[in-house]
Motif scaffolding. Structure first.
Motif, PDB file in Angstrom:
ATOM      1  N   MET A  33       0.862  -1.192   0.000  1.00  0.00           N
ATOM      2  CA  MET A  33       0.000   0.000   0.000  1.00  0.00           C
ATOM      3  C   MET A  33       0.889   1.229   0.000  1.00  0.00           C
ATOM      4  O   MET A  33       1.705   1.434   0.877  1.00  0.00           O
ATOM      5  N   ALA A  34       0.751   2.044  -0.997  1.00  0.00           N
ATOM      6  CA  ALA A  34       1.566   3.231  -1.099  1.00  0.00           C
ATOM      7  C   ALA A  34       0.910   4.215  -2.028  1.00  0.00           C
ATOM      8  O   ALA A  34      -0.056   3.902  -2.686  1.00  0.00           O
ATOM      9  N   ARG A  35       1.444   5.382  -2.084  1.00  0.00           N
ATOM     10  CA  ARG A  35       0.770   6.423  -2.829  1.00  0.00           C
ATOM     11  C   ARG A  35       1.034   6.323  -4.314  1.00  0.00           C
ATOM     12  O   ARG A  35       2.137   6.013  -4.739  1.00  0.00           O
ATOM     13  N   GLY A  36       0.046   6.687  -5.121  1.00  0.00           N
ATOM     14  CA  GLY A  36       0.258   6.713  -6.548  1.00  0.00           C
ATOM     15  C   GLY A  36      -1.012   7.064  -7.280  1.00  0.00           C
ATOM     16  O   GLY A  36      -2.077   6.712  -6.855  1.00  0.00           O
ATOM     17  N   ARG A  37      -0.888   7.728  -8.416  1.00  0.00           N
ATOM     18  CA  ARG A  37      -2.087   8.051  -9.163  1.00  0.00           C
ATOM     19  C   ARG A  37      -1.777   8.431 -10.600  1.00  0.00           C
ATOM     20  O   ARG A  37      -2.369   9.304 -11.174  1.00  0.00           O
ATOM     21  N   GLY A  38      -0.790   7.796 -11.196  1.00  0.00           N
ATOM     22  CA  GLY A  38      -0.532   8.142 -12.583  1.00  0.00           C
ATOM     23  C   GLY A  38       0.347   7.129 -13.271  1.00  0.00           C
ATOM     24  O   GLY A  38       1.147   6.457 -12.628  1.00  0.00           O
ATOM     25  N   ALA A  39       0.192   7.001 -14.538  1.00  0.00           N
ATOM     26  CA  ALA A  39       1.033   6.091 -15.310  1.00  0.00           C
ATOM     27  C   ALA A  39       2.327   6.782 -15.697  1.00  0.00           C
ATOM     28  O   ALA A  39       2.435   8.004 -15.707  1.00  0.00           O
ATOM     29  N   LEU A  40       3.294   5.996 -16.048  1.00  0.00           N
ATOM     30  CA  LEU A  40       4.582   6.519 -16.472  1.00  0.00           C
ATOM     31  C   LEU A  40       4.438   7.273 -17.793  1.00  0.00           C
ATOM     32  O   LEU A  40       3.783   6.811 -18.708  1.00  0.00           O
ATOM     33  N   THR A  41       5.047   8.444 -17.877  1.00  0.00           N
ATOM     34  CA  THR A  41       4.974   9.227 -19.100  1.00  0.00           C
ATOM     35  C   THR A  41       6.265   9.071 -19.894  1.00  0.00           C
ATOM     36  O   THR A  41       7.296   8.681 -19.361  1.00  0.00           O
ATOM     37  N   HIS A  42       6.219   9.440 -21.170  1.00  0.00           N
ATOM     38  CA  HIS A  42       7.396   9.296 -22.022  1.00  0.00           C
ATOM     39  C   HIS A  42       8.531  10.214 -21.596  1.00  0.00           C
ATOM     40  O   HIS A  42       9.686   9.950 -21.908  1.00  0.00           O
ATOM     41  N   SER A  43       8.223  11.288 -20.891  1.00  0.00           N
ATOM     42  CA  SER A  43       9.267  12.228 -20.480  1.00  0.00           C
ATOM     43  C   SER A  43       9.969  11.801 -19.204  1.00  0.00           C
ATOM     44  O   SER A  43      10.870  12.453 -18.738  1.00  0.00           O
ATOM     45  N   THR A  44       9.542  10.674 -18.619  1.00  0.00           N
ATOM     46  CA  THR A  44      10.112  10.198 -17.379  1.00  0.00           C
ATOM     47  C   THR A  44      11.340   9.335 -17.638  1.00  0.00           C
ATOM     48  O   THR A  44      11.366   8.519 -18.550  1.00  0.00           O
ATOM     49  N   ILE A  45      12.363   9.525 -16.825  1.00  0.00           N
ATOM     50  CA  ILE A  45      13.579   8.721 -16.942  1.00  0.00           C
ATOM     51  C   ILE A  45      13.588   7.724 -15.802  1.00  0.00           C
ATOM     52  O   ILE A  45      13.581   8.094 -14.627  1.00  0.00           O
ATOM     53  N   LEU A  46      13.602   6.434 -16.124  1.00  0.00           N
ATOM     54  CA  LEU A  46      13.618   5.417 -15.083  1.00  0.00           C
ATOM     55  C   LEU A  46      14.987   5.327 -14.423  1.00  0.00           C
ATOM     56  O   LEU A  46      15.099   5.145 -13.237  1.00  0.00           O
TER      57      LEU A  46
ATOM     58  N   ILE B 239      -6.805  12.314   8.871  1.00  0.00           N
ATOM     59  CA  ILE B 239      -6.380  11.150   8.112  1.00  0.00           C
ATOM     60  C   ILE B 239      -5.888  11.608   6.748  1.00  0.00           C
ATOM     61  O   ILE B 239      -6.641  12.231   5.991  1.00  0.00           O
ATOM     62  N   PHE B 240      -4.632  11.321   6.451  1.00  0.00           N
ATOM     63  CA  PHE B 240      -4.089  11.583   5.119  1.00  0.00           C
ATOM     64  C   PHE B 240      -4.182  10.256   4.370  1.00  0.00           C
ATOM     65  O   PHE B 240      -3.341   9.366   4.540  1.00  0.00           O
ATOM     66  N   PHE B 241      -5.220  10.127   3.564  1.00  0.00           N
ATOM     67  CA  PHE B 241      -5.572   8.855   2.932  1.00  0.00           C
ATOM     68  C   PHE B 241      -4.969   8.822   1.534  1.00  0.00           C
ATOM     69  O   PHE B 241      -5.503   9.400   0.604  1.00  0.00           O
ATOM     70  N   ASP B 242      -3.855   8.103   1.386  1.00  0.00           N
ATOM     71  CA  ASP B 242      -3.066   8.209   0.162  1.00  0.00           C
ATOM     72  C   ASP B 242      -2.560   6.864  -0.353  1.00  0.00           C
ATOM     73  O   ASP B 242      -1.380   6.724  -0.683  1.00  0.00           O
ATOM     74  N   PRO B 243      -3.414   5.845  -0.419  1.00  0.00           N
ATOM     75  CA  PRO B 243      -2.982   4.595  -1.031  1.00  0.00           C
ATOM     76  C   PRO B 243      -2.997   4.696  -2.547  1.00  0.00           C
ATOM     77  O   PRO B 243      -3.428   5.709  -3.106  1.00  0.00           O
ATOM     78  N   PHE B 244      -2.541   3.636  -3.195  1.00  0.00           N
ATOM     79  CA  PHE B 244      -2.652   3.587  -4.641  1.00  0.00           C
ATOM     80  C   PHE B 244      -4.117   3.614  -5.049  1.00  0.00           C
ATOM     81  O   PHE B 244      -5.013   3.460  -4.221  1.00  0.00           O
ATOM     82  N   SER B 245      -4.367   3.769  -6.342  1.00  0.00           N
ATOM     83  CA  SER B 245      -5.725   3.888  -6.842  1.00  0.00           C
ATOM     84  C   SER B 245      -6.485   2.576  -6.721  1.00  0.00           C
ATOM     85  O   SER B 245      -5.952   1.544  -6.321  1.00  0.00           O
ATOM     86  N   PHE B 246      -7.753   2.614  -7.127  1.00  0.00           N
ATOM     87  CA  PHE B 246      -8.643   1.469  -6.968  1.00  0.00           C
ATOM     88  C   PHE B 246      -8.113   0.226  -7.679  1.00  0.00           C
ATOM     89  O   PHE B 246      -8.288  -0.887  -7.189  1.00  0.00           O
ATOM     90  N   LYS B 247      -7.444   0.379  -8.796  1.00  0.00           N
ATOM     91  CA  LYS B 247      -7.014  -0.804  -9.542  1.00  0.00           C
ATOM     92  C   LYS B 247      -5.917  -1.574  -8.808  1.00  0.00           C
ATOM     93  O   LYS B 247      -5.713  -2.764  -9.066  1.00  0.00           O
ATOM     94  N   THR B 248      -5.217  -0.921  -7.887  1.00  0.00           N
ATOM     95  CA  THR B 248      -4.157  -1.575  -7.132  1.00  0.00           C
ATOM     96  C   THR B 248      -4.571  -1.884  -5.699  1.00  0.00           C
ATOM     97  O   THR B 248      -4.321  -2.976  -5.193  1.00  0.00           O
TER      98      THR B 248
END
Length: 308
Positions: A1-14, A186-195
């Motif tokens: 369980m961790a925070r997240g709400r977006g897919a990787l974009t092309h401008s992102t460097i792994l 409460i700072f409610f910041d898990p990953f989105s519903f799909k995760t």
């Protein structure tokens, strides 16, 4: 369980390393299900399984401060005179952006202005994201502090003057929420519903409200999902508009009934939202059974819509 709400974009460097050092440091760029994402010199953590990136759009530290610290009026609450600590739940520790923003805001206050102590409780079932971020503090500047490493080592960190305490509850939030001190915020910041689907379901919000029953609790989350807001309403939360963040024009605030009758200064969803919800193709709350239609009346007859 961790925070997240977006897919990787092309401008992102792994992997933002010179080619000569990639092989040597490859083992440090991913741990378990997580890997480092670097964009514009700022580190983020990506879930390799789902593709979601924690704090994917904004600077994580800036988003944490605006969405959670400022919006919750944390400093104002810490200025209140009370022998009881202000209890903040950090649901989804992740790389600790929200937790450290909370601690740093408290530390920045004048000692004389603090009327009550801060008790910060972070919930997390997978600590690899924080461990990974700590390997790369050059990209995760908010971790340049003694607290995160001590939290990992001992499960607790306390400031020198004793006015700030940070605890880690590792494991399933579904169980741990029943044994933690009652939250004021409460700072409610898990990953989105799909995760993290169970955390966004009606049953989960019902249990959360059960924990907070008889207590004035405010919940803050990054989503403005119609289905999530409906789930919160069905569970019994009062739901208000939250501040904008990144591409979202609104986020969401949930209030326990006791918080809702106080001077909360929040803008509750009203008739206009209810009309949009009734026409929405995503009006069904997360987690309701296919043969249960009781949620419709639970939304339309919610007491907050009788106030507007």
């Amino acid at each position: 369980m961790a925070r997240g709400r977006g897919a990787l974009t092309h401008s992102t460097i792994l992997i933002n390393l010179p080619n000569s050092t990639v092989n040597r440091k490859q083992h440090m760029l991913d741990v378990g299900r997580y890997e480092v994402v670097v964009r514009d010199g700022i580190g983020r953590i990506r879930d390799k399984a789902s593709g979601e990136v924690m704090h994917s759009v904004n600077d994580p530290a800036e988003e944490a401060h605006a969405l959670y610290v400022e919006q919750s009026r944390l400093v104002e609450r810490l200025q209140e005179t009370s022998t009881e600590p202000l209890v903040v739940w950090d649901v989804g520790l992740g790389a600790a952006a929200n937790a450290m923003a909370t601690i740093q805001a408290a530390e920045a206050m004048n000692v004389a202005d603090r009327g009550r102590r801060l008790l910060l409780i972070s919930f997390e079932n997978d600590l690899n994201s924080l461990k990974l971020a700590l390997h790369h503090r050059q990209w995760f500047k908010h971790l340049e502090h003694a607290a995160p490493e001590q939290l990992l080592a001992e499960g607790r960190w306390v400031s020198q003057d004793g006015s700030i305490e940070w605890r880690l509850l590792k494991g399933d939030f579904a169980t741990l929420k029943f044994v933690a001190p009652l939250p004021d915020l409460i700072f409610f910041d898990p990953f989105s519903f799909k995760t993290d689907s169970k955390l966004w379901a009606v049953a989960s919000f019902r249990e959360l409200l059960q924990v907070c029953n008889g207590h004035a609790t405010e919940l803050f989350t990054y989503t403005n999902s119609t289905a999530v807001r409906a789930a919160m309403l069905v569970a019994g939360f009062y739901v208000a508009k939250g501040c904008a963040t990144g591409p979202k024009s609104e986020t969401t605030i949930g209030l326990s009934p006791l918080a809702a009758i106080g001077s909360h200064r929040r803008e509750l969803l009203g008739a206009a939202w209810l009309l949009r919800w009734s026409r929405s193709g995503a009006q069904t709350p997360f987690g309701v059974s296919a043969n249960d239609e009781s949620w419709r009346a639970a939304v339309t007859e919610h007491p907050q819509f009788q106030l507007t």
